[in-house]
Design a protein around this motif. Structure first.
Motif, mmCIF file in Angstrom:
data_model
loop_
_atom_site.group_PDB
_atom_site.id
_atom_site.type_symbol
_atom_site.label_atom_id
_atom_site.label_comp_id
_atom_site.label_asym_id
_atom_site.label_seq_id
_atom_site.Cartn_x
_atom_site.Cartn_y
_atom_site.Cartn_z
ATOM 1 N N LEU A 1 30.094 14.690 3.036
ATOM 2 C CA LEU A 1 28.804 14.780 2.625
ATOM 3 C C LEU A 1 27.916 13.240 2.872
ATOM 4 O O LEU A 1 28.829 12.523 2.603
ATOM 5 C CB LEU A 1 28.742 15.319 1.082
ATOM 6 N N SER A 2 27.187 13.313 3.354
ATOM 7 C CA SER A 2 26.094 12.087 3.188
ATOM 8 C C SER A 2 24.990 12.109 2.238
ATOM 9 O O SER A 2 24.186 10.950 2.301
ATOM 10 C CB SER A 2 25.431 11.998 4.568
ATOM 11 N N ASP A 3 25.280 12.746 1.189
ATOM 12 C CA ASP A 3 24.099 12.936 0.166
ATOM 13 C C ASP A 3 24.443 11.835 -0.960
ATOM 14 O O ASP A 3 25.583 11.528 -1.291
ATOM 15 C CB ASP A 3 24.330 14.343 -0.597
ATOM 16 N N GLN B 1 22.872 9.769 -4.604
ATOM 17 C CA GLN B 1 21.817 9.900 -5.579
ATOM 18 C C GLN B 1 21.893 8.909 -6.612
ATOM 19 O O GLN B 1 23.021 8.162 -6.865
ATOM 20 C CB GLN B 1 22.128 11.205 -6.471
ATOM 21 N N ALA C 1 23.496 6.091 2.024
ATOM 22 C CA ALA C 1 23.399 7.234 2.503
ATOM 23 C C ALA C 1 23.616 7.333 4.205
ATOM 24 O O ALA C 1 24.718 7.877 4.635
ATOM 25 C CB ALA C 1 22.317 8.350 2.315
ATOM 26 N N HIS D 1 27.366 8.116 6.343
ATOM 27 C CA HIS D 1 27.763 8.881 7.684
ATOM 28 C C HIS D 1 28.205 8.162 8.631
ATOM 29 O O HIS D 1 29.133 8.683 9.160
ATOM 30 C CB HIS D 1 26.238 9.462 8.066
ATOM 31 N N LYS E 1 17.366 11.036 -4.294
ATOM 32 C CA LYS E 1 18.347 11.396 -3.689
ATOM 33 C C LYS E 1 18.151 11.015 -2.196
ATOM 34 O O LYS E 1 17.116 11.114 -1.608
ATOM 35 C CB LYS E 1 18.131 13.157 -3.793
ATOM 36 N N ARG F 1 19.898 11.827 2.087
ATOM 37 C CA ARG F 1 20.688 12.433 2.801
ATOM 38 C C ARG F 1 20.372 12.236 4.160
ATOM 39 O O ARG F 1 19.072 12.166 4.614
ATOM 40 C CB ARG F 1 20.572 14.011 2.464
ATOM 41 N N ASN G 1 19.519 13.743 7.724
ATOM 42 C CA ASN G 1 19.231 15.046 8.119
ATOM 43 C C ASN G 1 19.680 15.289 9.708
ATOM 44 O O ASN G 1 19.945 16.528 9.788
ATOM 45 C CB ASN G 1 17.619 15.020 8.019
ATOM 46 N N GLU H 1 18.701 22.523 4.477
ATOM 47 C CA GLU H 1 19.449 21.542 5.410
ATOM 48 C C GLU H 1 19.198 21.689 7.012
ATOM 49 O O GLU H 1 19.097 20.957 7.798
ATOM 50 C CB GLU H 1 21.022 21.453 5.200
#
Length: 577
Positions: A25-27, A29, A61, A65, A93, A95, A97, A153
């Motif tokens: 995951l690249s999320d 927070q 983030a 990735h 947050k 992420r 995309n 997403e």
């Protein structure tokens, strides 16, 4: 208490769960309790401080990735919706995309929670573009974002490509629109150097210059000056410039784009130059330019342009009502360029908003049958007449017998196209009221068939249009209502709107689109000339056909207008022979 004072950075999801989903995951927070040291003199979270946190979390983030150090290329589409106060908690947050070859888009969402009530509100959204830090002069190739599991997403993955397309077109669109707006300076679009009015303030009075020395605490984990810190300093200079114009403390509502043109290192002298470019009734734009100097460059006066951005402000009274800004005027050639450039950027922002964030309006068509013919015909003509009567149209381009205008009211966008035609008003009306002739001059029309002719004034047509941007064919079922003038000074009117009929249900391999209000108003100028004006209240079905014009990378509307004029005038010649 000690925990409250520390940054809390949480990585969503454990590695175990990530392996189950088949990708990392690249999320990322971040949670922050807002303390007095984060706030301005009013107790509001400083926008500069928030920008620092947003840049930090977006970088984390991106690096999660990419697996390599990353740097900010730009940050755009920042829109502030809510004020954050001391004592509240914000959640940021970020992420990835979508990853392209060497760049990736990171979406950032900031929300605020009141500790006592627990109410959660969105503060702002933004999109950053990051690239891997080059190694040995070579660009870093990025892996694509793995399979996306939620509808949100997938949607952001798709929109990221569209946003990238608009970014790549931005410079070309800006230059095209600047040419158009320079051509309009003699037609009342820009305020000339008229210092006689006491109501206007010169933009030169708002000029700000501030210097900062990049010290080790200002560096990021790569050793360069932290981009978030540079953005915070830029926001400070912009706020000072805006406050000089309005005489109060303004509120930052949006940032057009932070564009990082080059790096800065510890020891650099950073000079921030800010100035109000233009005012738009209830908002103003401040442009900020950042120049960097190392010690040698500083002594020689040789600068490096490392960043630019444009800040949009509002001001409110104690009750929260938005107040207008005073009018401004430019007094130099550079001031004129800034003034017009602000108008162009406002136009591009409007286009981006409608292209990227337009919502499905729901059903717009009304059922058609002869029992409601009188009502529908009246409504068709009345809606077009009301649209034509609006007085806040803004000129986009005016030349060669063609004028293009736009009008934005809340979430509604309308376009107007004026054409000077060397033929009689009645002749133009006769040709334009027969929609089956439109494929002869409108390249978007594939075919047009008459479905039902109620009488001489109301006719239902089925139109098929060419695919746009690689999409499938779309079609419209339209009611055309035509009215001839009751008096010599009255115009000819042709109204169009979508209807539904049982004989023409939607079919496969064809997208059924809808039209809310469109049509022609034809005004007699002389015995052999007239002015033909086309109106359209843009819907999601119409937007793909006009988005290029709105954003500035296409002249398709002007091309269609020239084709229409040629058709009307050529048909006049043919008829004469």
């Amino acid at each position: 208490m000690e925990l409250v004072n520390k940054n809390i950075v949480a990585i969503n999801g454990s590695s175990e769960r990530a392996q189950r989903r088949g990708h990392v995951l690249s999320d990322v927070q971040m949670c922050q309790a807002i303390l007095p040291c984060h706030a301005n003199h009013l107790g509001e979270l400083g926008a500069g401080q928030l920008l620092k946190w947003m840049d930090t979390i977006a970088c984390l983030a991106a690096e999660r990735h990419a697996g390599v150090p990353c740097v900010t290329a730009s940050m755009d589409d920042i829109r502030f919706e809510e004020t954050v106060w001391v004592g509240q908690v914000i959640n940021i947050k970020a992420r990835v995309n979508r990853a392209f070859n060497t760049s990736m888009e990171v979406g950032i969402c900031v929300s605020v929670q009141d500790v006592q009530s627990g109410v959660l509100k969105r503060v702002c959204v933004a999109f950053s573009t990051f690239v891997g830090k080059p190694v040995g002069g070579r660009k870093v190739l990025l892996k694509p974002v793995d399979f996306l599991n939620s509808v949100e997403e997938r949607l952001e993955h798709s929109l990221a490509s569209e946003r990238r397309r608009l970014r790549l077109y931005n410079e070309e669109a800006f230059n095209n629109l600047m040419v158009d707006y320079y051509g309009l300076t003699d037609k009342g679009v820009s305020k000339r150097r008229d210092s006689s009015s006491t109501q206007r303030i010169s933009t030169e009075c708002t000029r700000v210059e501030s210097i900062e020395l990049a010290l080790p605490p200002h560096a990021n984990h790569h050793g360069n000056t932290f981009g978030g810190q540079i953005m915070a300093w830029m926001e400070n200079a912009a706020t000072v410039a805006a406050s000089r114009l309005c005489g109060t403390y303004p509120t930052l509502k949006a940032v057009d784009m932070f564009q990082f043109r080059g790096p800065s290192t510890v020891g650099d002298r950073l000079v921030f130059k800010a100035m109000v470019n233009n005012c738009f009734q209830t908002s103003l734009e401040v442009g900020v330019r950042v120049e960097a100097y190392n010690c040698e460059e500083w002594s020689k006066g040789i600068s490096r342009h490392i960043n630019s951005a444009f800040f949009l402000y509002q001001r409110t009274n104690s009750e929260g009502h938005v107040l207008p800004f005073p009018e401004v005027l430019f007094t130099t050639q550079d001031g004129e360029r800034r003034y017009l450039a602000a108008i162009v950027r406002k136009r591009i922002r409007m286009a981006r908003k409608h292209i990227l964030y337009s919502r499905d309006e729901g059903p717009l068509s009304v059922p058609w049958d002869k029992t409601n013919q009188v009502y529908l015909g009246y409504n068709n003509i009345a809606a077009l007449t009301v649209l034509a009567g609006k007085r806040t149209w803004e000129a986009s381009s005016v030349n060669n017998k063609i004028g293009v205008f736009v009008l934005e009211e809340l979430d509604s966008l309308c376009i107007k196209m004026e054409m000077e035609v060397n033929t009689s008003a009645f002749h133009s009306f006769s040709l334009l009221s027969d929609l089956q002739l439109r494929p002869l001059w409108d390249k978007h029309y594939l075919s047009c068939e008459e479905v039902e002719k109620a009488d001489e004034e109301e006719t239902v047509y089925h139109i098929k249009c060419r695919p746009i941007n690689g999409k499938i064919i779309c079609d419209f079922v339209l009611l055309l209502s035509q009215r001839q003038p009751c008096k010599d000074e009255d115009p000819y009117v042709i109204g169009l709107r979508s209807v539904t009929t049982e004989n023409l249900p939607p079919v496969e391999n064809c997208t059924r689109s809808e039209l809310k209000c469109a049509g022609f108003i034809i005004q007699r100028a002389s015995q052999s000339t007239c002015k033909v004006t086309y109106y359209n209240q843009v819907t999601s079905g119409v937007l793909p056909f006009v988005e290029g014009n709105l954003a500035g990378w296409s002249k398709s509307m002007e091309e269609t207008a020239r084709s229409c004029i040629s058709f009307l005038e050529l048909d006049t010649i043919s008829t004469a022979f």
